[in-house]
Enzyme design. Structure first.
Site, PDB file in Angstrom:
ATOM      1  N   GLY A   1      21.365  37.781  34.433  1.00 55.75           N
ATOM      2  CA  GLY A   1      20.316  36.854  33.990  1.00 55.75           C
ATOM      3  C   GLY A   1      20.850  35.518  33.505  1.00 55.75           C
ATOM      4  O   GLY A   1      21.982  35.125  33.803  1.00 55.75           O
TER       5      GLY A   1
ATOM      6  N   ARG B   1      12.188  26.862  25.696  1.00 51.26           N
ATOM      7  CA  ARG B   1      12.002  27.644  26.917  1.00 51.26           C
ATOM      8  C   ARG B   1      10.661  28.370  26.849  1.00 51.26           C
ATOM      9  O   ARG B   1      10.118  28.571  25.759  1.00 51.26           O
ATOM     10  CB  ARG B   1      13.161  28.648  27.081  1.00 51.26           C
TER      11      ARG B   1
ATOM     12  N   HIS C   1      42.441  39.166   1.157  1.00 54.00           N
ATOM     13  CA  HIS C   1      42.829  37.823   0.728  1.00 54.00           C
ATOM     14  C   HIS C   1      44.143  37.429   1.390  1.00 54.00           C
ATOM     15  O   HIS C   1      45.063  38.254   1.433  1.00 54.00           O
ATOM     16  CB  HIS C   1      43.012  37.803  -0.793  1.00 54.00           C
TER      17      HIS C   1
HETATM   18  C1  LIG Z   1      22.243  27.284  27.678  1.00 58.20           C
HETATM   19  C2  LIG Z   1      21.782  28.532  26.978  1.00 58.20           C
HETATM   20  C3  LIG Z   1      22.588  29.108  26.028  1.00 58.20           C
HETATM   21  C4  LIG Z   1      22.175  30.263  25.379  1.00 58.20           C
HETATM   22  N1  LIG Z   1      22.994  30.797  24.437  1.00 58.20           N
HETATM   23  C5  LIG Z   1      22.601  31.888  23.754  1.00 58.20           C
HETATM   24  C6  LIG Z   1      23.434  32.474  22.790  1.00 58.20           C
HETATM   25  O1  LIG Z   1      24.538  32.004  22.538  1.00 58.20           O
HETATM   26  N2  LIG Z   1      22.993  33.576  22.145  1.00 58.20           N
HETATM   27  C7  LIG Z   1      21.755  34.121  22.399  1.00 58.20           C
HETATM   28  O2  LIG Z   1      21.396  35.120  21.761  1.00 58.20           O
HETATM   29  N3  LIG Z   1      20.946  33.596  23.335  1.00 58.20           N
HETATM   30  C8  LIG Z   1      21.336  32.506  24.019  1.00 58.20           C
HETATM   31  N4  LIG Z   1      20.530  31.983  24.988  1.00 58.20           N
HETATM   32  C9  LIG Z   1      19.242  32.642  25.262  1.00 58.20           C
HETATM   33  C10 LIG Z   1      19.459  33.858  26.164  1.00 58.20           C
HETATM   34  O3  LIG Z   1      20.126  33.459  27.337  1.00 58.20           O
HETATM   35  C11 LIG Z   1      18.130  34.507  26.503  1.00 58.20           C
HETATM   36  O4  LIG Z   1      17.432  34.799  25.323  1.00 58.20           O
HETATM   37  C12 LIG Z   1      18.346  35.787  27.309  1.00 58.20           C
HETATM   38  O5  LIG Z   1      19.004  35.514  28.524  1.00 58.20           O
HETATM   39  C13 LIG Z   1      17.015  36.468  27.588  1.00 58.20           C
HETATM   40  O6  LIG Z   1      17.259  37.631  28.302  1.00 58.20           O
HETATM   41  P1  LIG Z   1      16.149  38.232  29.304  1.00 58.20           P
HETATM   42  O7  LIG Z   1      16.727  39.479  29.850  1.00 58.20           O
HETATM   43  O8  LIG Z   1      14.862  38.313  28.614  1.00 58.20           O
HETATM   44  O9  LIG Z   1      15.973  37.136  30.422  1.00 58.20           O
HETATM   45  P2  LIG Z   1      16.986  36.438  31.427  1.00 58.20           P
HETATM   46  O10 LIG Z   1      18.355  36.435  30.922  1.00 58.20           O
HETATM   47  O11 LIG Z   1      16.334  35.137  31.732  1.00 58.20           O
HETATM   48  O12 LIG Z   1      16.949  37.362  32.700  1.00 58.20           O
HETATM   49  C14 LIG Z   1      15.800  37.502  33.464  1.00 58.20           C
HETATM   50  C15 LIG Z   1      16.222  37.919  34.843  1.00 58.20           C
HETATM   51  O13 LIG Z   1      15.062  38.320  35.558  1.00 58.20           O
HETATM   52  C16 LIG Z   1      15.184  37.885  36.901  1.00 58.20           C
HETATM   53  N5  LIG Z   1      13.836  37.838  37.463  1.00 58.20           N
HETATM   54  C17 LIG Z   1      12.794  37.099  37.064  1.00 58.20           C
HETATM   55  N6  LIG Z   1      11.708  37.381  37.787  1.00 58.20           N
HETATM   56  C18 LIG Z   1      12.076  38.324  38.677  1.00 58.20           C
HETATM   57  C19 LIG Z   1      11.407  39.030  39.711  1.00 58.20           C
HETATM   58  N7  LIG Z   1      10.128  38.853  39.965  1.00 58.20           N
HETATM   59  N8  LIG Z   1      12.111  39.930  40.440  1.00 58.20           N
HETATM   60  C20 LIG Z   1      13.432  40.160  40.191  1.00 58.20           C
HETATM   61  N9  LIG Z   1      14.107  39.511  39.232  1.00 58.20           N
HETATM   62  C21 LIG Z   1      13.433  38.620  38.475  1.00 58.20           C
HETATM   63  C22 LIG Z   1      15.849  36.527  36.768  1.00 58.20           C
HETATM   64  O14 LIG Z   1      16.465  36.148  37.990  1.00 58.20           O
HETATM   65  C23 LIG Z   1      16.849  36.798  35.663  1.00 58.20           C
HETATM   66  O15 LIG Z   1      18.087  37.209  36.182  1.00 58.20           O
HETATM   67  C24 LIG Z   1      20.922  30.836  25.680  1.00 58.20           C
HETATM   68  C25 LIG Z   1      20.108  30.272  26.660  1.00 58.20           C
HETATM   69  C26 LIG Z   1      20.535  29.132  27.302  1.00 58.20           C
HETATM   70  C27 LIG Z   1      19.653  28.531  28.355  1.00 58.20           C
END
Ligand SMILES: Cc1cc2nc3c(=O)[nH]c(=O)nc-3n(C[C@H](O)[C@H](O)[C@H](O)COP(=O)(O)OP(=O)(O)OC[C@H]3O[C@@H](n4cnc5c(N)ncnc54)[C@H](O)[C@@H]3O)c2cc1C
Length: 461
Positions: free
Chosen positions: A40, A267, A436
């Site tokens: 992701g 976001r 320490h």
């Molecule tokens: C630059 C940046 C830095 C960050 N740094 C941090 C950090 O240091 N610490 C932290 O806690 N958070 C950080 N975040 C936030 C973190 O990346 C997100 O909160 C996290 O990735 C969310 O996880 P998720 O699984 O919900 O979604 P995502 O990581 O967005 O994963 C969702 C996945 O679903 C897939 N998908 C979507 N729709 C479909 C579909 N219909 N069929 C198949 N696949 C699909 C996408 O391709 C993606 O791979 C950062 C974000 C950014 C942008």
């Protein structure tokens, strides 16, 4: 006949992949559908690549400051292609590891867009003909996308999101970052270290507005030393990209040159419209509405991570994945506990907090005592020349317990898990042994100070 699973998870980010592994560990047959890259946003264009570049930037600054540590080195300069290649190799390595650990757990990975076409039915759209799979339970973990500003759309070249910012082929001469939050401030540190003229424009009255006022003030002061200009209480009104560099105009009328304009104003949760319609999902704006057990309004369909729009944090998604996986596999009735999810900002210096902030306590009318300790008074920090910053510990005077900790300083994001364990502490902290000299002593001292027991402060008159 369609292949059948106990649980199908759409998305493989910090929500999807731990949910898949937990379900498999509980004996379920599991499939993950991923339309882009395993891991992701977090692994491929978020948490991990940004930390890899930040680490290179930090090394560069450390080497530039080596002389004051008594180390003479030739002039240090960034090798950007090498930094990018290192970052890409780290990401690729973790992606490979994540894929093999899922396979080792007998999780089937479908590459393609996963659409729920009805309860228990998922269509996987890939290059070839779509595949239909069947399942008892569905966990939606489809993540989020960067928010655009009206009138200033992303173009992938000049007006870019964090994804393109992490992949730039060259170090830009100038960059305007719209939004002084977690992502914007982290990117500012990377590029300022590389020599880019960075300007942050923030609508609110300080950087990192989600944290206490002193945090924003301290960060702004430190950013100045890095050459980052922070303009607060101002909106960007237009970007003229017909010029090279582009001209960014703000409310006051001031125009700023910017080779790149990073929009980092937050976001927004995403879920495919077809899935929402086919399942009849109840929504909360763009986010999927869920109960505290992470179940949607449709029985057997769960949603987690950024798609539910709660924390927009990877470890928030982990917590939700634990709950959804337990509930989807008929385990204990688990709920996601948001009360003590730490917050971390990867800037120079870093920011981390857990529990209540001072401002939240004031809003709630709590009677509090705030203990403070400073890195400049810590032996280890002085030895490392990392003396900027402080830790504030908040005690609720009604319960006589610690209810919040906020830190600014070098690598404090590594210290916040310890602070989390100290939430609920009483005076007994004085009896707890901290090694320490370590930086962690600053944390102990801040908590002691909240109880009026600091060893390093003169008694109150
Ligand atoms: C630059 C940046 C830095 C960050 N740094 C941090 C950090 O240091 N610490 C932290 O806690 N958070 C950080 N975040 C936030 C973190 O990346 C997100 O909160 C996290 O990735 C969310 O996880 P998720 O699984 O919900 O979604 P995502 O990581 O967005 O994963 C969702 C996945 O679903 C897939 N998908 C979507 N729709 C479909 C579909 N219909 N069929 C198949 N696949 C699909 C996408 O391709 C993606 O791979 C950062 C974000 C950014 C942008």
């Amino acid at each position: 006949m369609a292949e059948r699973f106990d649980v199908v998870i759409i998305g493989s980010g910090p929500g999807g992949y731990p949910a898949a592994i937990r379900c498999a560990q509980r004996g379920a047959s599991v499939a993950v559908v991923e339309k882009q890259l395993i891991g992701g946003v977090c692994l491929n264009c978020g948490c991990i690549p940004s930390k890899a570049l930040l680490a290179s930037a930090h090394t560069l600054l450390t080497v530039k400051n080596a002389a004051m540590m008594g180390v003479d080195v030739a002039e240090a300069s960034p090798n950007w292609p090498k930094m990018q290649a290192r970052k890409d190799a780290i990401v690729a390595g973790f992606r490979k590891g994540m894929t093999s650990i899922m396979q080792a757990n007998k999780i089937k990975i479908f590459e393609g867009r996963g659409i729920a076409v009805g309860p228990g039915k998922i269509k996987v759209e890939a290059d070839s003909t779509p595949t239909e799979i069947e399942t008892e339970k569905i966990i939606i973990a489809t993540g989020s996308e960067p928010i655009e500003i009206e009138g200033i759309p992303f173009d992938g070249q000049t007006v870019i999101s964090s994804k393109e910012t992490l992949e730039l082929q060259q170090i830009p001469k100038s960059m305007v970052i719209v939004g002084g939050g977690v992502i914007g401030c982290g990117m500012a540190c990377i590029y300022a270290a590389m020599g880019t003229k960075v300007t942050i424009v923030e609508t609110l009255n300080r950087l990192i507005p989600a944290e206490d006022k002193w945090v924003g003030a301290l960060i702004e002061r430190e950013f100045k030393k890095l050459g980052i200009e922070a303009i607060t209480n101002q909106k960007v009104t237009s970007v003229d990209r017909t010029r090279r560099p582009a001209k960014v105009t703000i409310e006051s009328g001031r125009a700023i040159d910017a080779e790149k304009v990073l929009l980092s104003v937050g976001r927004r949760a995403v879920c495919d419209k077809e899935t929402i319609d086919a399942l009849g999902l109840k929504m909360n704006g763009a986010a999927i509405a869920v109960s505290e057990k992470m179940e949607t309004n449709v029985a057997g369909v769960y949603a987690i991570g950024d798609a539910v729009g709660t924390t927009y944090l990877a470890h928030g998604a982990f917590a939700e994945a634990e709950a959804a996986a337990a509930n989807a596999t008929d385990g204990d009735e688990k709920i996601a506990d948001y009360s003590l999810i730490p917050r971390a900002v990867y800037t120079f210096p870093e920011i981390a907090s857990v529990g209540k902030s001072e401002e939240a306590c004031k809003d709630e009318g709590l009677d509090i005592s705030v203990g403070k300790a400073f890195f400049k008074n810590n032996g280890r920090s002085a030895a490392h020349n990392e003396t900027v910053g402080q830790i504030s510990a908040i005690k609720d005077n009604a319960t006589n317990k610690i209810i919040g900790v906020t830190m600014v300083g070098t690598r404090v994001t590594e210290l916040i898990a310890t602070a989390r364990a100290l939430i609920g502490s009483t005076e007994k902290i004085t009896e707890m042994s901290f090694p320490h000299p370590t930086v962690s002593e600053v944390l102990k001292e801040s908590v002691e100070d909240a109880f009026g027991l600091s060893l390093n402060k003169p008694p109150k008159a």
